[in-house]
Design a protein around this motif. Structure first.
Motif, PDB file in Angstrom:
ATOM      1  N   GLU A  76      41.424 -16.216  16.384  1.00 19.25           N
ATOM      2  CA  GLU A  76      42.710 -15.663  16.816  1.00 19.25           C
ATOM      3  C   GLU A  76      42.637 -15.184  18.263  1.00 19.25           C
ATOM      4  O   GLU A  76      41.573 -14.797  18.750  1.00 19.25           O
ATOM      5  CB  GLU A  76      43.115 -14.502  15.895  1.00 19.25           C
ATOM      6  CG  GLU A  76      43.345 -14.954  14.455  1.00 19.25           C
ATOM      7  CD  GLU A  76      43.559 -13.810  13.485  1.00 19.25           C
ATOM      8  OE1 GLU A  76      44.505 -13.893  12.696  1.00 19.25           O
ATOM      9  OE2 GLU A  76      42.768 -12.852  13.500  1.00 19.25           O
ATOM     10  N   SER A  77      43.783 -15.196  18.916  1.00 26.17           N
ATOM     11  CA  SER A  77      43.867 -14.778  20.318  1.00 26.17           C
ATOM     12  C   SER A  77      43.370 -13.343  20.482  1.00 26.17           C
ATOM     13  O   SER A  77      43.670 -12.470  19.671  1.00 26.17           O
ATOM     14  CB  SER A  77      45.323 -14.879  20.782  1.00 26.17           C
ATOM     15  OG  SER A  77      45.439 -14.459  22.117  1.00 26.17           O
ATOM     16  N   GLY A  78      42.582 -13.109  21.538  1.00 27.93           N
ATOM     17  CA  GLY A  78      42.065 -11.766  21.798  1.00 27.93           C
ATOM     18  C   GLY A  78      40.736 -11.472  21.126  1.00 27.93           C
ATOM     19  O   GLY A  78      40.215 -10.360  21.242  1.00 27.93           O
ATOM     20  N   SER A  79      40.172 -12.463  20.440  1.00 29.58           N
ATOM     21  CA  SER A  79      38.907 -12.255  19.723  1.00 29.58           C
ATOM     22  C   SER A  79      37.706 -12.208  20.663  1.00 29.58           C
ATOM     23  O   SER A  79      37.754 -12.725  21.781  1.00 29.58           O
ATOM     24  CB  SER A  79      38.692 -13.366  18.691  1.00 29.58           C
ATOM     25  OG  SER A  79      39.688 -13.334  17.698  1.00 29.58           O
ATOM     26  N   SER A  80      36.616 -11.598  20.167  1.00 36.11           N
ATOM     27  CA  SER A  80      35.382 -11.484  20.943  1.00 36.11           C
ATOM     28  C   SER A  80      34.276 -12.315  20.311  1.00 36.11           C
ATOM     29  O   SER A  80      34.295 -12.589  19.113  1.00 36.11           O
ATOM     30  CB  SER A  80      34.925 -10.017  20.994  1.00 36.11           C
ATOM     31  OG  SER A  80      35.893  -9.223  21.639  1.00 36.11           O
ATOM     32  N   ALA A  81      33.319 -12.709  21.158  1.00 30.30           N
ATOM     33  CA  ALA A  81      32.107 -13.385  20.673  1.00 30.30           C
ATOM     34  C   ALA A  81      31.056 -12.314  20.412  1.00 30.30           C
ATOM     35  O   ALA A  81      31.023 -11.291  21.099  1.00 30.30           O
ATOM     36  CB  ALA A  81      31.603 -14.376  21.702  1.00 30.30           C
ATOM     37  N   ARG A  82      30.193 -12.545  19.411  1.00 31.99           N
ATOM     38  CA  ARG A  82      29.156 -11.569  19.093  1.00 31.99           C
ATOM     39  C   ARG A  82      27.824 -12.274  18.843  1.00 31.99           C
ATOM     40  O   ARG A  82      27.792 -13.430  18.402  1.00 31.99           O
ATOM     41  CB  ARG A  82      29.551 -10.733  17.881  1.00 31.99           C
ATOM     42  CG  ARG A  82      29.790 -11.544  16.627  1.00 31.99           C
ATOM     43  CD  ARG A  82      30.332 -10.704  15.503  1.00 31.99           C
ATOM     44  NE  ARG A  82      30.325 -11.446  14.243  1.00 31.99           N
ATOM     45  CZ  ARG A  82      30.708 -10.930  13.082  1.00 31.99           C
ATOM     46  NH1 ARG A  82      31.141  -9.690  13.017  1.00 31.99           N
ATOM     47  NH2 ARG A  82      30.659 -11.658  11.975  1.00 31.99           N
ATOM     48  N   ALA A  83      26.737 -11.578  19.122  1.00 31.63           N
ATOM     49  CA  ALA A  83      25.400 -12.149  18.935  1.00 31.63           C
ATOM     50  C   ALA A  83      25.131 -12.348  17.456  1.00 31.63           C
ATOM     51  O   ALA A  83      25.431 -11.469  16.637  1.00 31.63           O
ATOM     52  CB  ALA A  83      24.355 -11.226  19.542  1.00 31.63           C
ATOM     53  N   VAL A  84      24.548 -13.491  17.105  1.00 29.85           N
ATOM     54  CA  VAL A  84      24.268 -13.778  15.691  1.00 29.85           C
ATOM     55  C   VAL A  84      22.928 -13.196  15.255  1.00 29.85           C
ATOM     56  O   VAL A  84      22.624 -13.155  14.057  1.00 29.85           O
ATOM     57  CB  VAL A  84      24.291 -15.301  15.406  1.00 29.85           C
ATOM     58  CG1 VAL A  84      25.658 -15.880  15.699  1.00 29.85           C
ATOM     59  CG2 VAL A  84      23.206 -16.037  16.194  1.00 29.85           C
ATOM     60  N   PHE A  85      22.126 -12.734  16.230  1.00 29.87           N
ATOM     61  CA  PHE A  85      20.822 -12.157  15.905  1.00 29.87           C
ATOM     62  C   PHE A  85      20.340 -11.322  17.104  1.00 29.87           C
ATOM     63  O   PHE A  85      20.785 -11.535  18.233  1.00 29.87           O
ATOM     64  CB  PHE A  85      19.815 -13.276  15.608  1.00 29.87           C
ATOM     65  CG  PHE A  85      18.638 -12.835  14.770  1.00 29.87           C
ATOM     66  CD1 PHE A  85      18.801 -12.517  13.435  1.00 29.87           C
ATOM     67  CD2 PHE A  85      17.367 -12.729  15.327  1.00 29.87           C
ATOM     68  CE1 PHE A  85      17.723 -12.111  12.655  1.00 29.87           C
ATOM     69  CE2 PHE A  85      16.281 -12.329  14.558  1.00 29.87           C
ATOM     70  CZ  PHE A  85      16.461 -12.018  13.212  1.00 29.87           C
ATOM     71  N   ALA A  86      19.448 -10.405  16.820  1.00 28.31           N
ATOM     72  CA  ALA A  86      18.895  -9.578  17.897  1.00 28.31           C
ATOM     73  C   ALA A  86      18.075 -10.449  18.853  1.00 28.31           C
ATOM     74  O   ALA A  86      17.401 -11.381  18.430  1.00 28.31           O
ATOM     75  CB  ALA A  86      18.022  -8.481  17.305  1.00 28.31           C
ATOM     76  N   GLY A  87      18.166 -10.162  20.131  1.00 32.31           N
ATOM     77  CA  GLY A  87      17.430 -10.954  21.117  1.00 32.31           C
ATOM     78  C   GLY A  87      17.614 -10.421  22.524  1.00 32.31           C
ATOM     79  O   GLY A  87      18.082  -9.296  22.727  1.00 32.31           O
ATOM     80  N   GLU A  88      17.269 -11.251  23.497  1.00 29.62           N
ATOM     81  CA  GLU A  88      17.383 -10.877  24.910  1.00 29.62           C
ATOM     82  C   GLU A  88      18.275 -11.877  25.630  1.00 29.62           C
ATOM     83  O   GLU A  88      18.161 -13.087  25.410  1.00 29.62           O
ATOM     84  CB  GLU A  88      15.995 -10.883  25.556  1.00 29.62           C
ATOM     85  CG  GLU A  88      16.000 -10.468  27.013  1.00 29.62           C
ATOM     86  CD  GLU A  88      14.619 -10.542  27.641  1.00 29.62           C
ATOM     87  OE1 GLU A  88      14.540 -10.866  28.844  1.00 29.62           O
ATOM     88  OE2 GLU A  88      13.623 -10.289  26.942  1.00 29.62           O
TER      89      GLU A  88
END
Length: 412
Positions: free
Chosen positions: A321-333
């Protein structure tokens, strides 16, 4: 031998009975995920149609919805089959309990008759007084106690079996009701699927006159995607080569000049742990968006409008949906941040020798070298002004080799 066979089948039955609820729960979770993806798809479709954007995008989204609907029907069919297996297993148990109950009741009835007859022939007192000696009288007292105890235990067992039978009957009725409900849902989904396919055919027919233009656009986009993938591999190889030199300098070792130093990350002990943790979570990783659906799969796929034309993707496209954010799928650098264009930024996150890539971001909320946690927001996903489509291109690599993200993300 018969005892061994019996034990084997008993253990097999118990393992199946234990596995069924677990499988049903997983299917229910899968079903809920698919329903949520369909709901997101419908909202995105309505939004796209309201804005009167590209009909090509509408067709692609409709095609994704059809794919989701087919998966939902398949999941419901699996649930119905498991329920049928449960119903059959419960029916076998009910039949067994009924037979056991019949035998118990018959034995108990015979015992009561025998007890009544013995009471009418002679009393307990006479039975004891007729004993020849004290030992015989003692044994007769013990016998009467055991007989009375046996009668009580038989009565208790009948009550237990009756209660158990009632529970299984109730469970069976519940399973049958659940199956009827599932079948009704399945029929509704099949009708919806037919309507969606008919609508899809109309949309495809409506743009036949623009086939040449669409074909040119498809080829152009495929070329752009290929160039970006090559750029990603080049960036990763350069970063690997630079980092490996540092690792070699610290450890005092040197990699043989076979070219592997530029394509394979030399892992430290900490890096090996990170890599193993990522690998262990294969198939369990959260999606890189909170809500969404797969609008383009990994690998070679027929184009939704030009089925004879094969398009290739080194990642998955997830529409949201419009306005959505991307997020990390796992901990990392954060390994690298690349501005592909003024409106398209790419973020790479390293997890040992695995790298996750997030494309089509308008803004980024992390910096190179940052440590990120699982589900941490890394940036805003771009909405295409010309099509109204909000989508994230997500890729998974091991070193510089692209892997299928659908095998890594949970319930994809």
């Amino acid at each position: 031998m018969n005892k061994i066979v019996y034990t084997f089948f008993l253990l097999l039955f118990m393992s199946i009975a234990w596995a069924q609820p677990n499988s049903q729960q997983k299917l229910e979770e899968r079903k809920e995920k698919l329903l949520e993806e369909i709901r997101v798809n419908e909202r995105v479709l309505q939004e796209t149609r309201k804005k009167e954007k590209s009909i090509v995008v509408v067709i692609q989204q409709q095609n994704a919805k059809i794919d989701l609907r087919e998966k939902l029907i398949n999941t419901t069919e699996k649930q119905a089959k498991l329920l049928s297996d449960d119903i059959y297993t419960n029916q076998l148990k009910i039949n067994k309990l009924k037979k056991e109950l019949e035998v118990l009741k018959e034995d108990y009835a015979n015992m009561i008759v025998k007890s009544y007859k013995s009471r009418s022939e002679r009393s307990r007192v006479m039975f004891l007084l007729s004993s020849q000696n004290f030992m015989q009288a003692y044994k007769r007292v013990q016998y009467m106690k055991q007989y009375a105890g046996y009668r009580k235990s038989q009565g208790d067992e009948i009550n237990i079996k009756s209660s158990e039978l009632a529970v299984y009957n109730e469970k069976l009725n519940g399973l049958k009701s659940e199956k009827v409900k599932l079948i009704a849902e399945q029929e509704q989904e099949k009708l919806a699927l037919v309507q969606e396919k008919q609508e899809q055919e109309k949309l495809v027919k409506s743009i036949k006159k623009d086939q040449k233009k669409i074909l040119a656009e498809i080829k152009k986009k495929q070329q752009e995607a290929n160039e970006i993938d090559k750029k990603i591999q080049r960036i990763i190889r350069e970063a690997i080569a630079a980092e490996n030199k540092k690792t070699e300098k610290k450890s005092g070792t040197k990699t043989k000049s076979t070219g592997t130093s530029a394509t394979k990350i030399l892992l430290t002990e900490e890096g090996k742990i990170e890599s193993n943790n990522f690998k262990t979570n294969k198939g369990k990783l959260p999606w890189p968006v909170e809500k969404g659906f797969v609008s383009q799969k990994f690998g070679d796929q027929p184009h939704p409008i030009q089925p004879k034309l094969t398009v290739h993707s080194n990642g998955v496209e997830i529409t949201t949906e419009s306005g959505s954010s991307a997020r990390a799928v796992f901990a990392g650098e954060v390994y690298s941040i690349q501005i592909l264009s003024p409106i398209n930024t790419l973020v790479m996150i390293r997890h040992g020798d695995f790298i996750t890539v997030y494309q089509n971001l308008t803004s980024v909320s992390v910096s190179k070298g940052d440590k990120v946690s699982i589900k941490q927001t890394i940036g805003k996903i771009r909405t295409n002004d010309s099509t109204g489509k909000t989508s994230l291109k997500f890729s998974v690599l091991q070193n510089d080799t692209f892997l299928n993200p659908q095998g890594w993300l949970y319930n994809m």
